[in-house]
Design a protein around this motif. Structure first.
Motif, PDB file in Angstrom:
ATOM      1  N   UNK H   5    -103.122 -99.039  65.569  1.00 27.91           N
ATOM      2  CA  UNK H   5    -102.262 -97.852  65.606  1.00 27.91           C
ATOM      3  C   UNK H   5    -100.886 -98.205  65.069  1.00 27.91           C
ATOM      4  N   UNK H   6    -100.299 -97.342  64.270  1.00 28.10           N
ATOM      5  CA  UNK H   6     -99.037 -97.688  63.613  1.00 28.10           C
ATOM      6  C   UNK H   6     -97.834 -97.628  64.559  1.00 28.10           C
ATOM      7  N   UNK H   7     -96.820 -98.395  64.215  1.00 23.06           N
ATOM      8  CA  UNK H   7     -95.487 -98.190  64.771  1.00 23.06           C
ATOM      9  C   UNK H   7     -94.878 -96.986  64.061  1.00 23.06           C
ATOM     10  N   UNK H   8     -94.115 -96.181  64.792  1.00 20.39           N
ATOM     11  CA  UNK H   8     -93.552 -94.971  64.198  1.00 20.39           C
ATOM     12  C   UNK H   8     -92.028 -95.067  64.131  1.00 20.39           C
ATOM     13  N   UNK H   9     -91.482 -94.738  63.000  1.00 18.75           N
ATOM     14  CA  UNK H   9     -90.030 -94.680  62.808  1.00 18.75           C
ATOM     15  C   UNK H   9     -89.655 -93.221  62.567  1.00 18.75           C
ATOM     16  N   UNK H  10     -88.661 -92.748  63.303  1.00 21.03           N
ATOM     17  CA  UNK H  10     -88.169 -91.389  63.094  1.00 21.03           C
ATOM     18  C   UNK H  10     -87.040 -91.468  62.070  1.00 21.03           C
ATOM     19  N   UNK H  11     -87.332 -91.054  60.842  1.00 21.72           N
ATOM     20  CA  UNK H  11     -86.421 -91.328  59.742  1.00 21.72           C
ATOM     21  C   UNK H  11     -85.187 -90.436  59.680  1.00 21.72           C
ATOM     22  N   UNK H  12     -85.192 -89.321  60.438  1.00 17.42           N
ATOM     23  CA  UNK H  12     -84.154 -88.299  60.246  1.00 17.42           C
ATOM     24  C   UNK H  12     -82.736 -88.824  60.409  1.00 17.42           C
ATOM     25  N   UNK H  13     -82.489 -89.584  61.449  1.00 18.24           N
ATOM     26  CA  UNK H  13     -81.112 -90.031  61.701  1.00 18.24           C
ATOM     27  C   UNK H  13     -80.795 -91.385  61.100  1.00 18.24           C
ATOM     28  N   UNK H  14     -81.636 -91.876  60.189  1.00 14.75           N
ATOM     29  CA  UNK H  14     -81.440 -93.244  59.711  1.00 14.75           C
ATOM     30  C   UNK H  14     -81.169 -93.242  58.201  1.00 14.75           C
TER      31      UNK H  14
END
Ligand SMILES: Nc1ncnc2c1ncn2[C@@H]1O[C@H](COP(=O)(O)O)[C@@H](O)[C@H]1O
Ligand SMILES: Nc1ncnc2c1ncn2[C@@H]1O[C@H](COP(=O)(O)O)[C@@H](O)[C@H]1O
Ligand SMILES: Nc1ncnc2c1ncn2[C@@H]1O[C@H](COP(=O)(O)O)[C@@H](O)[C@H]1O
Ligand SMILES: Nc1ncnc2c1ncn2[C@@H]1O[C@H](COP(=O)(O)O)[C@@H](O)[C@H]1O
Ligand SMILES: [Mg+2]
Ligand SMILES: [Mg+2]
Ligand SMILES: [Mg+2]
Ligand SMILES: [Mg+2]
Ligand SMILES: [Mg+2]
Ligand SMILES: [Mg+2]
Ligand SMILES: [Mg+2]
Ligand SMILES: [Mg+2]
Lengths: 210, 210, 210, 210, 210, 210, 210, 210
Positions: H5-14
């Motif tokens: 299962x993947x690690x998830x990055x929330x890209x919006x604030x980065x």
């Protein structure tokens, strides 16, 4: 109805007489019956016509189970933040039960005394589906969501005052949770949570049957 | 200003030229200066006029400390839920520092991975005042509030989307917290939290002097 | 509980019988007890079971103090805008008192007749913490906040009509105050303000003991 | 138009060319003209066509006074809480002036530094009508309202952030004021306040004429 | 009080006994008295203690006029949209009268039958100040505002249902009116409108005296 | 499509290329086409591919009428309060026209200058359906509704500022109107109003054919 | 009144005695009468004075038809989602009937059991105007709107709980419908829907007469 | 991570650089990676550093799958109302896929043309979990919910205008649905829906393994 699943009556907008009428006609088809949102006053009238109906005062539910319902192997955990959230939790639990689900109740484990939650963590993690019922600021859903990897259905309750706005604050908390795997139902909608949890719990049961 | 406490300029509604003018006249009275909400663009103009001014880009603060400020013995803990909350947290931390407070930063310990919070619990508990900065659903304030017995100032941030409503959800969560000992400031008001924490932290410092 | 600090029961969602039960079990542990949000009707039932319990009708609080609580040297000022805000103010004051704080009540000094506020300004300034309780537009918090340099906890009340929206207007006023050093609690949350003020007041007391 | 009162154009929804067209046709009737909400960009176009038109950048108003307007004996006081409220205040002041009213500007006397207000109190009290312009929490209207016995028109501004909600907080504060004699206009509606103040100021002027 | 202007008691949050007490002490200073928001139930108690007090059931006002009040030469027009708005209108009218103003009542002239408004237009135009009281969508304020050139105070009422939101719709209508010269008070605030209208009406009266 | 009624494309969420693609495939079926919410920028791209398409810049509509549409005998009146409401009004008018309706435009007859409305009253009364388009406080719908006995479709526009809330105020005004016979569409939904008016207008046309 | 159309009294804000008075004076002009929002309690009083008046308890309407009303050839369909929406639907249906319209009631065909809707689709499609009455989430309006090509008036009801907000959710659903040809009235406004439907239905009737 | 299962990055604030840094360190642990809310601009920077990363422009997702993920036997259906809802739907679909779920996309079957939905009904019914993505009024969730007996996760989108309020209307519709078995996530939260659907889908997969 497959497996004896009950017909459901939403009692809130109906008179005792209307409810008695509907129960009567459902009984003729030998359906199991769940009637939610029945006040004690209404039940006092209903019990005269239907003395074998069961009433759960906390859940405000009338049940009339004429046929056996097959039991699930896995259980649904119903978790509450405070004691005031118990009425909504019981609506969820009773709903899940009449659909044949095993239910474990884990009440009053809110974040103001978070050690109580950790004492019950294994029990919560082993459930197939978890229902979290919380009013005030509703933070318990986020905390449990961060600790488990099972479907979590969050139920905001209208418990609170001031800027609680009748449960809106808890609802918004749950919708904006930074934990993943949380879905939400309407304020005080214990029935909806119990019903959705039951459908999910039955997915894997059905698989086992094959 | 007693103890070298700085004059504060709210930079948001002012042009770089207006800010340069105010800094100039305050310098004549040898005041320390904190100017908040200064964008990099504005700072680029200000630095020409005031090359010795310090700029903290994350906090968006310009500081010009001409006089020493007495340091507190106790520290203020500034705790954030996520990395996106750091800008507001730094506004609080920088504010507290220019008023002479020791500050410990404990960032990215939100409830989605609650074990990180517990790793830092002793450090948080030993602070004299705790500032919790959180966006999304803001549940961290409740969790920390249930674990400590020190004043906790909660700062909702506007981080989030959908029904977050620009920080309103986190604000409501914090106001309705079931944990006691939490007071709240406006959305994104890092300055207000740092300033109030400083006043509280100095209460006991002053006592010790006597 | 260190120093005889009371256990707190939130009476709003509980029946008189439930409250009697909780009081009974806490008494067995010789705890001091504060029960908030107790209506006169509920107290009439509680007093039969607990005749030595004290009831404060304005604050709607039941207290049962079995152990002495150490008194603070500094006092908390509880300031109200109008007479209608007194019930919330008394919840704050009684809470602060059962935690051992000295309390000065300065009531009915709202901005419509601001000279009354100035008559009491020294008394307010000498407090260690100030609680400002105000409904309607809640402007008193800003005015007091601009005049003092001590921690100020603002409590919006639900007093008002029309667009007051059950205290939301006063809450928003207090959160957006242009004066620094103000933190806010939920609408009508006198308990929360009294409790937070007590924690702050005890910070410096503890220092002195060393 | 009696007494040379100007025709008013609301510039916000119009192009520079549309405004030039309207000015042109009004000039043919020798009307005085006030055009509000004109950005510097639009004015740059308008001035080419109407080089004698006067532009006030802070008020964002274009005026073209072809006929003399009779001056009032009494003055209108325009009071602001902060420097950021000045643009709205100037819209009010310029409007009042083109209708022939004397205006006194008393700016930056907000409640965070209330002594500045008291320094100007006599000047405010001697006005025939008082306009109070304030953003943030808008508390200044209540404080002034409690100190004077003249008509007070409160103008909330959209200055602020977080839960300020574009001026809604200041508006609600002003509508719920516990001081009497306050009426309110829309957020940022300097024109409306200046116009209403002018009508009121002229009531007594007219009397004197008789 | 200059000219016998009454002391005002806001009766809503007070018991009949509290009101009797305040009336008693004001009478000792021979003040005229206006007490608003007095229900018939409360008045039944008050009349026993104060048999000479006058009660206006529609306005819900108790008055006790011990000293004569000088009468104005100009009158205030109080205009309502519907019959349901009359209670709020009477609060405004009675308030204006106890402050010595002549009042003309022009009721039930809402926009659904706009010809009735035109029948009374001259009477409205000759007033020195006009109060427009309207619930539902509150459009009457805009229509009257477009037809007169005198100060207009608009009072939204909480009459309506569905999305009326307790008067919020009428309030917003009045604040956003495209007619100039309208200022607004809080929902159902008849007293505030009557008081402000009285201050305005006295401006020109005072002039004449000189 | 019966009678050559056009296919409708909602252009707002689509790129120029997507719109060109849809137009292309509809043309193959020889359909008439109405594409709403097309910005001038998008049209500049579309015209290259579809040079015979007509563009109405104010209405922001592209039309491509390949087949004749039968004309109605009765007309629809489109009435606006201000000039800023014309863009929405034109969306309604163009929509009605491509469905074969006669349309009369009666613009800028808002309640601030109500005599202009009365000049056009006969024309409005003789329409089969009336569309009233208004922003700000939206009072025009109530006034027209009180004067006619035909179906009235009210369209709130987002024209305004401050507490206008992007058209919400006008919408609420229209929904709460005290005049009968008014139904409402979404803010700025000129298309919806034009389409509904067309259906209503065609009801009687169809009758006549028989 | 042409064709015997009734005078309408809105009973909600009026006492039984006021209603009796208005009925009395209308009878003198031999008008037909419709009085809406009359509770059974009020009717019990009215029937003594007006024994020939008809009362419909579900619709809460009193009618007194002294003159015949010409009947329409086409009918209006009144469709409800649930049984709880029937009271509002009946207000609409009774209103339409007293204005001479034929009405077909098609109740309890909500989207949770959408097959019931399809069973009645022909009946709905043959109506001249369709009224859809729905609470909860109000989705029925969109579904019916997508299936018919006649004018559809949507009436949101206040049936629901939690985030239903007294009908606001259903209202917003209806205003934002992706189906065309839908216009909306206020929450629970059965009268308004019935009245507007009647005006539309009569448009084509009138044509036939010529 | 179990099963890749993947690690998830929330890209919006980065920033792109921050995302590159996180990807780099996750790759060192040989984790699969899903990064959501990545604009084309950010991806243009990321692709330089991570040329093997896959970018899905509609979903705005970057994926980097270094390890195989076990595929589910059952599929998740992702259903949208309109074409504008596809971006959110793709975020859900891509999320479900990187967690190893089979996904069937059934797009543009909204209630305005309900026959298209019925054409795909079998495919929807045979899914293990159904995700319904809808903006505007969001009625599709209710309609699908009434037709299936599987868990349904509803995702409101911010597609719409006027009173849509950035997706709030669709959210409220979904929370108040009269169909059972629906739970809801935040506006535009495709990731959350895909993730929850995946957990549910894996419940039965896991069972089968035993
Ligand atoms: N008036 C009040 N308002 C808000 N919170 C309160 C109040 N009174 C007590 N509490 C909180 O409620 C807790 C007790 O809740 P319970 O266990 O439900 O009685 C206390 O520990 C306090 O944190
Ligand atoms: N800044 C302003 N805010 C609100 N209303 C204004 C403003 N400036 C002008 N008006 C009003 O707008 C009217 C002119 O509108 P218009 O005909 O659209 O230019 C004037 O008569 C004023 O009533
Ligand atoms: N301006 C508009 N506002 C609301 N709905 C519209 C508008 N223009 C077109 N529509 C609707 O959108 C549908 C076409 O949507 P689409 O298939 O996304 O292009 C049409 O059938 C109309 O019902
Ligand atoms: N599009 C999205 N919407 C909401 N939550 C998301 C989204 N994408 C990722 N997440 C959550 O954000 C977490 C990563 O956050 P971060 O550590 O700030 O990158 C993931 O574990 C998910 O729970
Ligand atoms: Mg989880
Ligand atoms: Mg604590
Ligand atoms: Mg201060
Ligand atoms: Mg005053
Ligand atoms: Mg006027
Ligand atoms: Mg009409
Ligand atoms: Mg249709
Ligand atoms: Mg279902």
């Amino acid at each position: 109805k497959r497996n004896g699943y009950p017909e459901v009556i939403y009692g809130a907008g109906k008179t005792a007489d209307q409810i008695i009428g509907i129960i009567g006609s459902l009984k003729r088809h030998a359906e199991n019956i769940l009637c939610t949102r029945v006040s004690p006053q209404k039940y006092a009238v209903i019990r005269v016509a239907e003395p074998t109906a069961h009433y759960d005062e906390l859940a405000q539910c009338v049940t009339l189970m004429l046929k056996p319902v097959e039991q699930t192997k896995h259980y649904i955990a119903v978790v509450t933040a405070g004691t005031s959230d118990m009425a909504v939790a019981e609506e969820a639990a009773v709903t899940a039960e009449v659909y044949g689900n095993q239910v474990k109740r884990i009440y009053d484990v809110g974040v103001a005394g978070i050690h109580r939650l950790f004492e019950h963590l294994d029990e919560i993690r082993e459930a197939q589906v978890v229902i979290v019922v919380a009013g005030m600021e509703g933070a318990l859903a986020s905390v449990v969501g961060g600790l488990i990897e099972k479907p979590l259905i969050a139920v905001p309750t209208s418990i609170g005052y001031g800027t609680n706005f009748g449960g809106l604050t808890a609802l918004m908390t749950m919708l904006n949770s930074c934990a993943s795997g949380i879905t939400v139902v309407n304020v005080d909608n214990g029935f909806g949570a119990g019903y959705s949890a039951s459908i999910i719990n039955h997915l894997s049961e059905t698989e086992d049957d094959k």
